[in-house]
Write a protein that holds these residues in place. Structure first.
Motif, PDB file in Angstrom:
ATOM      1  N   THR A  30      27.398  46.439  39.081  1.00 14.04           N
ATOM      2  CA  THR A  30      28.035  46.062  40.040  1.00 14.04           C
ATOM      3  C   THR A  30      29.506  45.551  39.542  1.00 14.04           C
ATOM      4  N   PHE A  31      30.675  46.092  39.873  1.00 15.72           N
ATOM      5  CA  PHE A  31      31.954  45.824  39.620  1.00 15.72           C
ATOM      6  C   PHE A  31      32.619  45.001  40.489  1.00 15.72           C
ATOM      7  N   GLN A  32      33.251  43.840  40.226  1.00 14.94           N
ATOM      8  CA  GLN A  32      33.915  43.107  41.287  1.00 14.94           C
ATOM      9  C   GLN A  32      35.360  42.734  40.758  1.00 14.94           C
ATOM     10  N   LEU A  33      36.254  42.689  41.821  1.00 15.93           N
ATOM     11  CA  LEU A  33      37.547  42.153  41.559  1.00 15.93           C
ATOM     12  C   LEU A  33      37.556  40.816  41.878  1.00 15.93           C
ATOM     13  N   ARG A  34      37.650  40.031  40.960  1.00 20.62           N
ATOM     14  CA  ARG A  34      37.547  38.479  40.883  1.00 20.62           C
ATOM     15  C   ARG A  34      38.872  37.805  41.486  1.00 20.62           C
ATOM     16  N   ALA A  35      40.037  38.435  40.930  1.00 18.11           N
ATOM     17  CA  ALA A  35      41.394  37.989  41.310  1.00 18.11           C
ATOM     18  C   ALA A  35      42.162  39.300  41.421  1.00 18.11           C
ATOM     19  N   GLY A  36      43.362  38.651  42.305  1.00 14.19           N
ATOM     20  CA  GLY A  36      44.059  39.995  42.867  1.00 14.19           C
ATOM     21  C   GLY A  36      43.882  40.788  44.127  1.00 14.19           C
ATOM     22  N   ILE A  95      40.237  51.860  33.511  1.00 13.43           N
ATOM     23  CA  ILE A  95      40.270  50.901  34.608  1.00 13.43           C
ATOM     24  C   ILE A  95      41.921  50.834  34.875  1.00 13.43           C
ATOM     25  N   CYS A  96      42.355  51.028  35.861  1.00 13.70           N
ATOM     26  CA  CYS A  96      43.975  50.966  36.282  1.00 13.70           C
ATOM     27  C   CYS A  96      44.242  50.692  37.611  1.00 13.70           C
ATOM     28  N   ASN A 126      45.007  40.847  38.036  1.00 11.91           N
ATOM     29  CA  ASN A 126      43.861  41.282  38.765  1.00 11.91           C
ATOM     30  C   ASN A 126      42.752  41.294  37.647  1.00 11.91           C
ATOM     31  N   LEU A 127      41.672  40.806  37.894  1.00 12.31           N
ATOM     32  CA  LEU A 127      40.683  40.456  37.189  1.00 12.31           C
ATOM     33  C   LEU A 127      39.483  41.291  37.497  1.00 12.31           C
ATOM     34  N   ALA A 181      38.327  43.474  32.373  1.00 13.30           N
ATOM     35  CA  ALA A 181      39.833  43.859  32.457  1.00 13.30           C
ATOM     36  C   ALA A 181      40.545  42.759  32.977  1.00 13.30           C
ATOM     37  N   SER A 182      41.773  42.541  32.496  1.00 15.41           N
ATOM     38  CA  SER A 182      42.785  41.713  33.221  1.00 15.41           C
ATOM     39  C   SER A 182      44.053  42.541  33.205  1.00 15.41           C
ATOM     40  N   LEU A 183      44.352  42.937  34.282  1.00 17.36           N
ATOM     41  CA  LEU A 183      45.585  44.036  34.416  1.00 17.36           C
ATOM     42  C   LEU A 183      46.502  43.404  35.361  1.00 17.36           C
TER      43      LEU A 183
END
Length: 136
Positions: free
Chosen positions: A103-109, A49-50, A60-61, A81-83
């Motif tokens: 299912t992957f989700q971009l929670r923040a960012g 994950i990048c 970005n969570l 991941a917390s990027l």
């Protein structure tokens, strides 16, 4: 001693397909489903994950959402991941196996965040043919 019918080496070798997805402000979720149908066992191997080069300097969570059909509604998403561009722009996973659909989700960012890995397929054990097992 048990002797059973043998299958060719090609049938036993797991097959893999590369996959990837992008999460960003417009597309916050991505569901990865098995691309092949039939009597095969599928595992999703998440490897990286990048952040993309246009990512802002923000946290970005990325998380995995529980299955929608799950009976227990108390199950919460799992952050994987917390990027942040200046601190940790990339995470590499070793041995993280998931069973599709995932299912992957971009929670923040706002991303962009790129996920990549492999779908590994292995044929499930077939039916035994009559008289294929010999005991001595």
């Amino acid at each position: 001693m048990n002797l059973s019918s043998t299958s060719s080496a090609a049938e036993r070798v797991p097959r893999a397909m590369l996959w990837g997805c992008e999460l960003n402000q417009e597309k916050r979720t991505c569901t990865v489903k098995a691309q092949k149908e039939g009597k095969q066992d599928c595992k999703l191997l998440l490897s990286t994950i990048c952040l993309g080069e246009k990512a802002k300097e923000e946290m970005n969570l990325v998380e995995i959402l529980p299955p929608a059909c799950q009976e227990d509604k108390k199950t919460k998403p799992i952050t994987i991941a917390s990027l942040q561009a200046s601190v940790l722009p990339m995470v590499v996973f070793m041995g993280l196996e998931l069973s599709p659909p995932v299912t992957f989700q971009l929670r923040a960012g706002s991303g962009p965040v790129f996920l990549s890995g492999q779908e590994c397929y292995k044929k499930k054990g077939g039916k035994r043919r009559g008289g294929s097992e010999i005991q001595s």
